[in-house]
Motif scaffolding. Sequence first.
Motif, short mmCIF file in Angstrom:
data_model
loop_
_atom_site.label_atom_id
_atom_site.label_comp_id
_atom_site.label_asym_id
_atom_site.label_seq_id
_atom_site.Cartn_x
_atom_site.Cartn_y
_atom_site.Cartn_z
N VAL A 90 -2.56 4.20 -10.64
CA VAL A 90 -1.51 2.84 -9.47
C VAL A 90 -2.00 3.43 -8.31
CG1 VAL A 90 0.69 2.64 -8.42
CG2 VAL A 90 -0.10 2.75 -11.53
N ARG A 91 -1.54 4.80 -8.67
CA ARG A 91 -1.78 5.61 -7.39
C ARG A 91 -3.76 5.45 -6.82
NH1 ARG A 91 -4.03 11.29 -5.63
NH2 ARG A 91 -2.99 12.47 -3.76
N GLU A 92 -5.04 5.19 -7.20
CA GLU A 92 -5.74 4.89 -6.84
C GLU A 92 -5.52 3.72 -6.43
OE1 GLU A 92 -10.43 4.39 -8.42
OE2 GLU A 92 -9.38 4.94 -9.39
N ARG A 93 -5.54 2.90 -7.36
CA ARG A 93 -5.11 1.04 -6.91
C ARG A 93 -4.41 1.23 -5.16
NH1 ARG A 93 -2.55 -0.56 -10.10
NH2 ARG A 93 -0.41 -1.26 -8.91
N ARG A 94 -3.46 1.68 -5.00
CA ARG A 94 -2.79 1.73 -3.87
C ARG A 94 -3.87 2.71 -3.09
NH1 ARG A 94 3.09 3.85 -5.62
NH2 ARG A 94 3.73 1.94 -6.62
N GLY A 95 -4.10 3.65 -3.25
CA GLY A 95 -5.01 4.15 -1.84
C GLY A 95 -6.09 3.25 -1.53
N GLU A 100 -6.32 0.01 -1.74
CA GLU A 100 -5.35 -1.20 -1.07
C GLU A 100 -5.37 -0.63 0.75
OE1 GLU A 100 -2.26 -1.89 -3.14
OE2 GLU A 100 -3.39 -3.01 -4.56
N LEU A 101 -4.73 0.94 0.37
CA LEU A 101 -4.52 1.46 2.44
C LEU A 101 -6.02 1.25 2.49
CD1 LEU A 101 -2.92 2.60 3.77
CD2 LEU A 101 -3.54 4.80 3.04
N ARG A 130 -3.10 9.07 4.96
CA ARG A 130 -3.48 8.00 5.61
C ARG A 130 -4.58 7.89 5.99
NH1 ARG A 130 0.43 4.27 5.15
NH2 ARG A 130 -0.80 2.60 6.36
#
Length: 286
Positions: A178-183, A185-186, A265
């Motif tokens: 999940v963390r990688e997917r959000r990363g 996407e960001l 970020r």
Amino acid sequence: MSTVDPAAAREARLRRLVGSPKALILTLVGGLTLVLAGGAVGYAVSAIMDRVRVSTVNSVFSDTESTMAYWVTPIAAIGSIIGFLAYSHWSHRYSGGRSIHPRPVTLWFLGIAVTMWWATTYLWAPVDMVGTAIDPVFGEHEAWGTGAWFSYAMRWWAPGLATIVFVLSLVLGFLSRVRERRGRELLGRLLREGTRTTGEVTELTLPVSNDSGPSVTHWTFSFTDLRGQRRWVQRIQRLPRSRVLSIGGPVTVLYDPSRPHDTSRIFVALEGGDRAEDYLGPGLRP
């Protein structure tokens, strides 16, 4: 002598393996090997624990013995090494470095947990009498102490502990994905809306060479934001084998201009900088 750049040829081969049937099949084979090896480990551990348990809960004069085999121990060790190496290698090749598969340790503990439940339920030697060590020779029976009760309860807490580790590994792997997917996407948003600038490596604790393979490296890079403020970012990252860092070397920094202080970020590319695959950052794996 060659007219083809070896590094470019190697990168091309790796790109062809991403999503390929060959890499998928070998990933599945590696995963199955890992589960089976975990099962062998679970059997070997259960065999050792059964011997300890029998000697604790039964009298030394008892005829009851463990019948589980111990020769699987070297097979379990060798199989685990092969399984870990094969699954880690080919799952990385198939996914291109993304966390889309279960972790190796998750599959390993799946095999351990399942086998331990099976072994402790169906293969363990029986106790002569629950609560008492029966002496068939002299008739001097002895009530169980704390250690004997602890050993008797192994049939539940030992596989239960393996199951807990498996579940924790499964949950941590899910959170990591999940963390990688959000990363990612960001990163995609910042590639469209963020600011790119040139930075430089200012500190390098563990240099990485092309021959060392991926290594965890503690390094620092700096860049100047749109307001003219110079900023330093420290990272502890697992860098790919093809990337070589040197103090003073240039890097491409991608950041959110509205929050240049937010290190979550900030992404950095050691080479290139036009593609998402070029960047390293929070939640991303090389």
